[in-house]
Design an enzyme around this catalytic site. Structure first.
Site, PDB file in Angstrom:
ATOM      1  CG  ASN A 145       2.353   1.108 -13.072  1.00 14.48           C
ATOM      2  OD1 ASN A 145       2.019   1.863 -13.990  1.00 14.48           O
ATOM      3  ND2 ASN A 145       1.521   0.204 -12.545  1.00 14.48           N
ATOM      4  CB  THR A 173      -6.440   1.736 -17.142  1.00 15.73           C
ATOM      5  OG1 THR A 173      -6.347   2.990 -16.458  1.00 15.73           O
ATOM      6  CG2 THR A 173      -5.335   1.610 -18.164  1.00 15.73           C
ATOM      7  CG  ASP A 212      -1.876   1.202   1.200  1.00 10.96           C
ATOM      8  OD1 ASP A 212      -1.735   2.064   0.298  1.00 10.96           O
ATOM      9  OD2 ASP A 212      -2.748   1.271   2.078  1.00 10.96           O
ATOM     10  CB  SER A 231       5.543  11.072 -15.007  1.00 13.69           C
ATOM     11  OG  SER A 231       4.993  12.355 -14.785  1.00 13.69           O
ATOM     12  CB  SER A 232       0.709  11.888 -15.744  1.00 18.39           C
ATOM     13  OG  SER A 232      -0.401  12.512 -16.353  1.00 18.39           O
ATOM     14  CE  LYS A 272       1.619   9.702 -11.830  1.00 14.03           C
ATOM     15  NZ  LYS A 272       2.185   8.366 -11.532  1.00 14.03           N
ATOM     16  CE1 TYR A 287      -1.960  10.604 -11.346  1.00 14.85           C
ATOM     17  CE2 TYR A 287      -1.994  12.221 -13.118  1.00 14.85           C
ATOM     18  CZ  TYR A 287      -1.788  10.930 -12.682  1.00 14.85           C
ATOM     19  OH  TYR A 287      -1.406   9.965 -13.583  1.00 14.85           O
TER      20      TYR A 287
HETATM   21  N1  LIG Z   1      -4.593   5.480 -17.284  1.00 17.84           N
HETATM   22  C1  LIG Z   1      -4.154   6.679 -17.583  1.00 17.84           C
HETATM   23  O1  LIG Z   1      -4.809   7.450 -18.315  1.00 17.84           O
HETATM   24  C2  LIG Z   1      -2.818   7.164 -17.059  1.00 17.84           C
HETATM   25  C3  LIG Z   1      -2.244   8.275 -17.686  1.00 17.84           C
HETATM   26  C4  LIG Z   1      -1.013   8.732 -17.229  1.00 17.84           C
HETATM   27  C5  LIG Z   1      -0.393   8.109 -16.182  1.00 17.84           C
HETATM   28  N2  LIG Z   1      -0.985   7.039 -15.573  1.00 17.84           N
HETATM   29  C6  LIG Z   1      -0.266   6.439 -14.451  1.00 17.84           C
HETATM   30  O2  LIG Z   1      -0.044   5.082 -14.752  1.00 17.84           O
HETATM   31  C7  LIG Z   1       0.032   4.334 -13.536  1.00 17.84           C
HETATM   32  C8  LIG Z   1      -0.890   3.131 -13.624  1.00 17.84           C
HETATM   33  O3  LIG Z   1      -2.214   3.596 -13.821  1.00 17.84           O
HETATM   34  P1  LIG Z   1      -3.339   2.648 -14.460  1.00 17.84           P
HETATM   35  O4  LIG Z   1      -3.999   3.428 -15.515  1.00 17.84           O
HETATM   36  O5  LIG Z   1      -2.798   1.319 -14.774  1.00 17.84           O
HETATM   37  O6  LIG Z   1      -4.343   2.559 -13.217  1.00 17.84           O
HETATM   38  P2  LIG Z   1      -5.264   1.338 -12.716  1.00 17.84           P
HETATM   39  O7  LIG Z   1      -5.730   0.516 -13.842  1.00 17.84           O
HETATM   40  O8  LIG Z   1      -6.265   1.988 -11.814  1.00 17.84           O
HETATM   41  O9  LIG Z   1      -4.253   0.437 -11.850  1.00 17.84           O
HETATM   42  C9  LIG Z   1      -3.657   1.000 -10.703  1.00 17.84           C
HETATM   43  C10 LIG Z   1      -2.675   0.015 -10.107  1.00 17.84           C
HETATM   44  O10 LIG Z   1      -2.044   0.681  -8.991  1.00 17.84           O
HETATM   45  C11 LIG Z   1      -2.352  -0.033  -7.785  1.00 17.84           C
HETATM   46  N3  LIG Z   1      -2.600   0.927  -6.704  1.00 17.84           N
HETATM   47  C12 LIG Z   1      -3.577   1.867  -6.621  1.00 17.84           C
HETATM   48  N4  LIG Z   1      -3.498   2.530  -5.457  1.00 17.84           N
HETATM   49  C13 LIG Z   1      -2.446   1.997  -4.798  1.00 17.84           C
HETATM   50  C14 LIG Z   1      -1.862   2.223  -3.525  1.00 17.84           C
HETATM   51  N5  LIG Z   1      -2.354   3.131  -2.653  1.00 17.84           N
HETATM   52  N6  LIG Z   1      -0.806   1.489  -3.162  1.00 17.84           N
HETATM   53  C15 LIG Z   1      -0.296   0.550  -3.992  1.00 17.84           C
HETATM   54  N7  LIG Z   1      -0.803   0.252  -5.189  1.00 17.84           N
HETATM   55  C16 LIG Z   1      -1.876   0.978  -5.590  1.00 17.84           C
HETATM   56  C17 LIG Z   1      -3.597  -0.848  -8.087  1.00 17.84           C
HETATM   57  O11 LIG Z   1      -3.646  -1.965  -7.200  1.00 17.84           O
HETATM   58  P3  LIG Z   1      -5.070  -2.712  -6.909  1.00 17.84           P
HETATM   59  O12 LIG Z   1      -5.447  -3.364  -8.214  1.00 17.84           O
HETATM   60  O13 LIG Z   1      -4.778  -3.690  -5.838  1.00 17.84           O
HETATM   61  O14 LIG Z   1      -6.029  -1.655  -6.515  1.00 17.84           O
HETATM   62  C18 LIG Z   1      -3.347  -1.236  -9.541  1.00 17.84           C
HETATM   63  O15 LIG Z   1      -2.448  -2.307  -9.644  1.00 17.84           O
HETATM   64  C19 LIG Z   1      -0.308   5.311 -12.410  1.00 17.84           C
HETATM   65  O16 LIG Z   1       0.884   5.785 -11.819  1.00 17.84           O
HETATM   66  C20 LIG Z   1      -0.999   6.441 -13.132  1.00 17.84           C
HETATM   67  O17 LIG Z   1      -0.861   7.659 -12.446  1.00 17.84           O
HETATM   68  C21 LIG Z   1      -2.173   6.545 -15.994  1.00 17.84           C
END
Ligand SMILES: NC(=O)c1ccc[n+]([C@@H]2O[C@H](COP(=O)([O-])OP(=O)(O)OC[C@H]3O[C@@H](n4cnc5c(N)ncnc54)[C@H](OP(=O)(O)O)[C@@H]3O)[C@@H](O)[C@H]2O)c1
Length: 252
Positions: A94, A192, A61, A143-144, A161, A157
């Site tokens: 990540n 996602t 966590d 990052s983002s 980042k 957020y």
């Molecule tokens: N999707 C986008 O549009 C986007 C764009 C830019 C950057 N990002 C970045 O990409 C990364 C992954 O995002 P995603 O789109 O894959 O999101 P996601 O599908 O919501 O997956 C999030 C992942 O992070 C874990 N997580 C969430 N809160 C946590 C916490 N407090 N401690 C430890 N683990 C935690 C979740 O674990 P559980 O499954 O157990 O909850 C899951 O494995 C993030 O850093 C996000 O900021 C995403």
């Protein structure tokens, strides 16, 4: 051939899951973490094993940074028991969560949880796992796109980042003596579960972002994992301390 071991935080879903499967396909063993989605994490482990690689899932966590030392102990035990190893090779920071919180409505509690998950845990998890990371290893911080352009509601957020992007350059500078490279991968909007599936479940938002994107669509998890494989490959060694955006060319 075993090409090393990757640790991916947040590998149970979304981008981290795609990274795990693409790395496994490229011959890399994988350790993923999850916060609460244990069933999904175990499913990713099965899929990696089906690709012929070793895999394990550990709970973590990122909002509870006082648990990092316990996580490192669990990581050491997993390395010994599952991989017969003392060290790993690639760290992909990540794990993360999203929320749309207007600047004027943000609370200190919002600020603190985003700081813990997106910045403080990246800082201290990396610091405390470094003794287990092989010299010549790689660190990739996720990052983002929102550090380059502004999405209303992403002030906290994107600030965290942005701090990780600065931290990345400092890590690269200070870890070069161990031949460890450190880079940022900054995805654009990807479909996602992130931020209550804000992109995946909202066709209007998808169309708006597609219209701002040179390649004319929003991203899929499959657009990301292969870049991580490249950043873990010997061919990317000379890229260091850099921010690489993967957004299909949004807001150019
Ligand atoms: N999707 C986008 O549009 C986007 C764009 C830019 C950057 N990002 C970045 O990409 C990364 C992954 O995002 P995603 O789109 O894959 O999101 P996601 O599908 O919501 O997956 C999030 C992942 O992070 C874990 N997580 C969430 N809160 C946590 C916490 N407090 N401690 C430890 N683990 C935690 C979740 O674990 P559980 O499954 O157990 O909850 C899951 O494995 C993030 O850093 C996000 O900021 C995403």
């Amino acid at each position: 051939m075993n090409k090393g071991i990757a640790l991916i935080t947040g590998g149970s879903r979304g981008l981290g899951k795609n990274m795990a499967l693409k790395l496994a396909d490229a011959g890399i063993d994988v350790i993923i973490t999850y916060k609460s989605a244990e069933t999904e994490a175990n499913e990713v482990v099965k899929q990696v094993v089906a690709l012929g690689r070793r895999c394990a899932a550990i709970s973590f966590d990122a909002n509870a940074t006082e648990t990092i030392d316990g996580f490192v102990t669990a990581l050491q035990n997993t390395l010994h028991e599952v991989f017969g190893a003392d060290h790993f090779d690639y760290l992909i920071n990540n794990a993360g969560m999203g929320a749309t919180i207007p600047f004027l409505k943000a609370t200190e509690s919002d600020f603190d949880s985003f700081m813990n998950v997106h910045l403080k845990s990246v800082f201290f998890l990396t610091q405390r796992t470094l003794p287990l990371l092989n010299n010549g290893g790689r660190i990739i911080n996720i990052s983002s796109g929102t550090t380059r352009f502004c999405n209303p509601g992403y002030a906290i957020y994107a600030s965290m980042k942005g701090a990780v992007e600065t931290l990345t350059r400092y890590m690269a500078k200070e870890l070069g003596s161990r031949d460890i490279t450190v880079n940022v991968l900054a995805p654009g909007a990807i479909e996602t579960d992130f931020n209550n599936a804000a992109v995946r479940s909202n066709p209007e938002m998808q169309a708006r972002i597609a219209g701002l994107t040179a390649l004319g669509r929003t991203g899929k998890p499959d657009d990301i994992g292969g870049i991580i494989v490249f950043l873990c490959s010997p061919e990317s060694y000379w890229i260091n301390g850099q921010r690489i955006e993967a957004s299909g060319g949004v807001n150019l």
